[in-house]
Design a protein around this motif. Structure first.
Motif, PDB file in Angstrom:
ATOM      1  N   PRO A 168      85.076  73.472  27.271  1.00 48.94           N
ATOM      2  CA  PRO A 168      85.506  72.442  26.322  1.00 48.94           C
ATOM      3  C   PRO A 168      84.771  72.570  24.985  1.00 48.94           C
ATOM      4  N   LYS A 169      85.553  72.564  23.916  1.00 55.09           N
ATOM      5  CA  LYS A 169      85.026  72.804  22.569  1.00 55.09           C
ATOM      6  C   LYS A 169      83.849  71.887  22.230  1.00 55.09           C
ATOM      7  N   LYS A 170      83.958  70.608  22.564  1.00 56.12           N
ATOM      8  CA  LYS A 170      82.885  69.664  22.211  1.00 56.12           C
ATOM      9  C   LYS A 170      81.569  70.021  22.886  1.00 56.12           C
ATOM     10  N   LYS A 171      81.631  70.425  24.147  1.00 55.05           N
ATOM     11  CA  LYS A 171      80.397  70.762  24.854  1.00 55.05           C
ATOM     12  C   LYS A 171      79.798  72.071  24.350  1.00 55.05           C
ATOM     13  N   VAL A 172      80.643  73.065  24.118  1.00 57.09           N
ATOM     14  CA  VAL A 172      80.144  74.345  23.609  1.00 57.09           C
ATOM     15  C   VAL A 172      79.538  74.146  22.222  1.00 57.09           C
ATOM     16  N   SER A 173      80.214  73.374  21.384  1.00 54.15           N
ATOM     17  CA  SER A 173      79.696  73.114  20.028  1.00 54.15           C
ATOM     18  C   SER A 173      78.416  72.297  20.059  1.00 54.15           C
ATOM     19  N   LYS A 174      78.307  71.370  21.001  1.00 59.35           N
ATOM     20  CA  LYS A 174      77.086  70.568  21.131  1.00 59.35           C
ATOM     21  C   LYS A 174      75.877  71.467  21.396  1.00 59.35           C
ATOM     22  N   LEU A 175      76.091  72.504  22.191  1.00 59.09           N
ATOM     23  CA  LEU A 175      75.010  73.420  22.547  1.00 59.09           C
ATOM     24  C   LEU A 175      74.741  74.486  21.494  1.00 59.09           C
ATOM     25  N   THR A 176      75.790  74.914  20.783  1.00 61.58           N
ATOM     26  CA  THR A 176      75.662  76.111  19.930  1.00 61.58           C
ATOM     27  C   THR A 176      76.038  75.890  18.470  1.00 61.58           C
ATOM     28  N   GLY A 177      76.450  74.687  18.114  1.00 59.99           N
ATOM     29  CA  GLY A 177      76.947  74.428  16.770  1.00 59.99           C
ATOM     30  C   GLY A 177      75.950  74.670  15.644  1.00 59.99           C
ATOM     31  N   ASN A 178      74.670  74.684  15.974  1.00 62.59           N
ATOM     32  CA  ASN A 178      73.650  74.899  14.947  1.00 62.59           C
ATOM     33  C   ASN A 178      73.214  76.362  14.831  1.00 62.59           C
ATOM     34  N   LEU A 179      73.816  77.241  15.614  1.00 64.90           N
ATOM     35  CA  LEU A 179      73.419  78.655  15.580  1.00 64.90           C
ATOM     36  C   LEU A 179      74.231  79.426  14.563  1.00 64.90           C
ATOM     37  N   PRO A 180      73.582  80.279  13.771  1.00 63.42           N
ATOM     38  CA  PRO A 180      74.308  81.080  12.770  1.00 63.42           C
ATOM     39  C   PRO A 180      74.985  82.293  13.390  1.00 63.42           C
ATOM     40  N   LEU A 181      75.978  82.814  12.675  1.00 67.57           N
ATOM     41  CA  LEU A 181      76.630  84.050  13.080  1.00 67.57           C
ATOM     42  C   LEU A 181      75.659  85.217  13.009  1.00 67.57           C
ATOM     43  N   LEU A 182      75.803  86.148  13.928  1.00 69.45           N
ATOM     44  CA  LEU A 182      75.048  87.400  13.854  1.00 69.45           C
ATOM     45  C   LEU A 182      75.746  88.275  12.828  1.00 69.45           C
ATOM     46  N   ARG A 183      75.038  88.712  11.821  1.00 74.55           N
ATOM     47  CA  ARG A 183      75.628  89.539  10.760  1.00 74.55           C
ATOM     48  C   ARG A 183      74.780  90.768  10.533  1.00 74.55           C
TER      49      ARG A 183
END
Length: 140
Positions: free
Chosen positions: A125-140
């Protein structure tokens, strides 16, 4: 898979050597594909009638974090609140084994607390995944 309400991400330890980062992402992606075969689209044909195997039908961002944060995140994923999420992990123990038999044997003798996670794939579920990872930046 309901693309409106679900999300998949891969998180890797940004401090690993580039080859280990690539290897981690590949292994997580292959295992994710096994667990969610419906996410892979049908084969396609190009204008010149050449066939190309189907690829995943939605984006899977690759995020970066530290080993410590990935370990903390893995611990959270064992909580009841997040049990519905699909979680794939890849550790130093797995990376260091030459055969799957060696890996499975060593895992039976290794406590989870001794593992150093190189990366995680999380899908659900998008909300749960975002709650856990929403503050992480993309690997570039």
């Amino acid at each position: 898979m309901d693309l409106q309400n679900e999300k998949c991400v891969i998180i890797v330890d940004e401090n690993l050597p580039l080859g280990i980062i690539a290897n981690t992402a590949v292994i997580l992606g292959i295992t994710l594909g096994k667990a969610k075969p419906e996410a892979v689209g049908p084969d396609v044909t190009d204008l010149t009638a050449k066939k190309h195997l189907g690829i995943i039908t939605f984006p899977v961002p690759v995020l970066k974090s530290t080993a410590e944060n990935i370990k903390d995140l893995r611990e959270k994923l064992y909580q009841t609140e997040f049990q519905e999420l699909l979680v794939v992990d890849f550790s130093d123990l797995a990376q260091g084994c030459k055969t799957y038999e060696d890996f499975t044997q060593k895992m039976t003798q290794t406590p989870e607390s001794a593992l150093r996670y190189f990366g995680l794939a999380i899908c659900g579920p998008k909300k749960k995944v975002s709650k856990l990872t929403g503050n992480l930046p993309l690997l570039r």
